[in-house]
Design a protein around this motif. Sequence first.
Motif, mmCIF file in Angstrom:
data_model
loop_
_atom_site.group_PDB
_atom_site.id
_atom_site.type_symbol
_atom_site.label_atom_id
_atom_site.label_comp_id
_atom_site.label_asym_id
_atom_site.label_seq_id
_atom_site.Cartn_x
_atom_site.Cartn_y
_atom_site.Cartn_z
ATOM 1 N N THR A 47 10.236 10.581 -2.782
ATOM 2 C CA THR A 47 8.594 11.139 -2.276
ATOM 3 C C THR A 47 7.708 9.993 -2.270
ATOM 4 N N ASP A 48 7.627 9.138 -3.285
ATOM 5 C CA ASP A 48 6.663 7.965 -3.058
ATOM 6 C C ASP A 48 7.060 7.183 -1.803
ATOM 7 N N PHE A 49 8.217 6.886 -1.307
ATOM 8 C CA PHE A 49 8.716 6.284 -0.188
ATOM 9 C C PHE A 49 8.017 7.297 1.176
ATOM 10 N N LYS A 50 8.345 8.284 1.210
ATOM 11 C CA LYS A 50 7.931 9.381 2.291
ATOM 12 C C LYS A 50 6.557 9.102 2.342
ATOM 13 N N ASN A 51 5.711 9.231 1.206
ATOM 14 C CA ASN A 51 4.192 9.288 1.294
ATOM 15 C C ASN A 51 3.596 7.801 1.704
ATOM 16 N N SER A 52 4.588 6.785 1.568
ATOM 17 C CA SER A 52 3.794 5.446 1.827
ATOM 18 C C SER A 52 4.052 5.101 3.396
ATOM 19 N N LEU A 53 4.933 6.113 3.941
ATOM 20 C CA LEU A 53 5.288 5.642 5.447
ATOM 21 C C LEU A 53 3.945 5.760 6.298
ATOM 22 N N SER A 54 3.145 6.753 5.896
ATOM 23 C CA SER A 54 1.816 7.079 6.822
ATOM 24 C C SER A 54 1.098 5.824 6.856
ATOM 25 N N SER A 55 1.309 4.980 5.898
ATOM 26 C CA SER A 55 0.319 3.551 5.927
ATOM 27 C C SER A 55 0.874 2.527 6.975
ATOM 28 N N LEU A 56 2.073 2.851 7.485
ATOM 29 C CA LEU A 56 2.652 1.890 8.460
ATOM 30 C C LEU A 56 2.114 1.996 9.981
ATOM 31 N N ASN A 57 1.226 3.225 10.014
ATOM 32 C CA ASN A 57 0.339 3.275 11.329
ATOM 33 C C ASN A 57 -0.637 2.197 11.371
ATOM 34 N N GLU A 58 -0.998 1.527 10.111
ATOM 35 C CA GLU A 58 -2.070 0.361 10.197
ATOM 36 C C GLU A 58 -1.318 -0.891 10.643
ATOM 37 N N ILE A 59 -0.182 -0.802 10.463
ATOM 38 C CA ILE A 59 0.431 -2.202 10.692
ATOM 39 C C ILE A 59 1.609 -2.407 12.077
ATOM 40 N N ILE A 60 1.839 -1.144 12.638
ATOM 41 C CA ILE A 60 2.452 -1.028 13.831
ATOM 42 C C ILE A 60 1.870 -0.939 14.979
ATOM 43 N N TYR B 185 20.330 10.842 5.267
ATOM 44 C CA TYR B 185 19.723 10.982 6.669
ATOM 45 C C TYR B 185 18.582 10.527 6.962
ATOM 46 N N PHE B 186 17.771 11.032 5.976
ATOM 47 C CA PHE B 186 16.079 10.557 6.325
ATOM 48 C C PHE B 186 15.939 9.259 6.101
ATOM 49 N N VAL B 187 16.505 8.587 5.009
ATOM 50 C CA VAL B 187 16.205 7.277 4.489
ATOM 51 C C VAL B 187 16.995 6.268 5.524
ATOM 52 N N ARG B 188 18.053 6.378 5.987
ATOM 53 C CA ARG B 188 18.761 5.759 7.108
ATOM 54 C C ARG B 188 18.221 5.879 8.431
ATOM 55 N N GLY B 189 17.672 6.801 8.737
ATOM 56 C CA GLY B 189 16.896 7.028 10.078
ATOM 57 C C GLY B 189 15.508 6.292 10.185
ATOM 58 N N THR B 190 14.727 6.292 8.680
ATOM 59 C CA THR B 190 13.516 5.519 8.672
ATOM 60 C C THR B 190 13.968 4.116 8.681
ATOM 61 N N LEU B 191 14.905 3.506 8.079
ATOM 62 C CA LEU B 191 15.220 2.257 7.846
ATOM 63 C C LEU B 191 15.686 1.724 9.328
ATOM 64 N N GLY B 192 16.426 2.573 10.083
ATOM 65 C CA GLY B 192 16.801 2.179 11.527
ATOM 66 C C GLY B 192 15.612 2.003 12.204
ATOM 67 N N ASN B 193 14.628 2.881 12.108
ATOM 68 C CA ASN B 193 13.380 2.466 12.924
ATOM 69 C C ASN B 193 12.694 1.089 12.364
ATOM 70 N N LEU B 194 12.708 0.937 11.058
ATOM 71 C CA LEU B 194 12.055 -0.151 10.541
ATOM 72 C C LEU B 194 12.759 -1.442 10.934
ATOM 73 N N TYR B 195 14.051 -1.471 10.796
ATOM 74 C CA TYR B 195 14.851 -2.534 11.169
ATOM 75 C C TYR B 195 14.522 -2.952 12.779
ATOM 76 N N ARG B 196 14.375 -2.029 13.607
ATOM 77 C CA ARG B 196 14.245 -2.089 15.017
ATOM 78 C C ARG B 196 12.749 -2.853 15.202
ATOM 79 N N ILE B 197 11.930 -2.289 14.649
ATOM 80 C CA ILE B 197 10.606 -2.759 14.714
ATOM 81 C C ILE B 197 10.393 -4.356 14.101
#
Length: 193
Positions: free
Chosen positions: A3-16, A55-67
């Motif tokens: 849950t903490d990880f999911k909540n932290s993802l919105s902060s990525l908009n600041e750096i992408i 599925y959720f974590v790997r999907g997110t991780l896939g996007n983060l690795y790509r970036i």
Amino acid sequence: MLTDFKNSLSSLNEIIYFDDNQFLREKTRDAVRLQQHIDVAIELLKSTLNEEEEYFVRGTLGNLYRINGEPQKAINNLNFCLNYAKEGQLTSKEVVSLIRLGEALKYNNNHNEALNKFNRALERCQSNNLDNYIDFVQQHKGKCLMELSRLDEAEECFLDALRIRKQKGNPELISSTQKAIDLLSSSLESDVK
């Protein structure tokens, strides 16, 4: 922790951001912060997750690795997601996974394979009445075609995405597609000169 990880993802908009000089590829302004999110995702995969959470974590991780410039690691995680979706006959998750995998393949300079994934996603949308994803498929396919200098085809994709996004009425999505069209127009103008 998930849950903490999911909540932290919105902060990525600041750096992408979308790089105008790299066909609007996603990049980061803060590689350290991006790596911190990757590290948390890797730790989450070591914990007890159900398949949906993985599925959720790997999907997110896939996007983060790509970036983060690690497309092969992205591809590995996104292939897991695609297989999970196919095995579970989860068509909307399959479409999302195909789009994400197509992007990772494009970042790995496998443009033709990426186009195959985007076309497969479009086919799955059309055969399953998943109209809410078609604009995303067309946007990503158009950007891939633009990188291949197939500008007329790219323009068709962008215009279709724009038409759908105007119907949806989402200003952020409309702006994103308009930015792609503007970049394409400047490419067309430089080809004429």
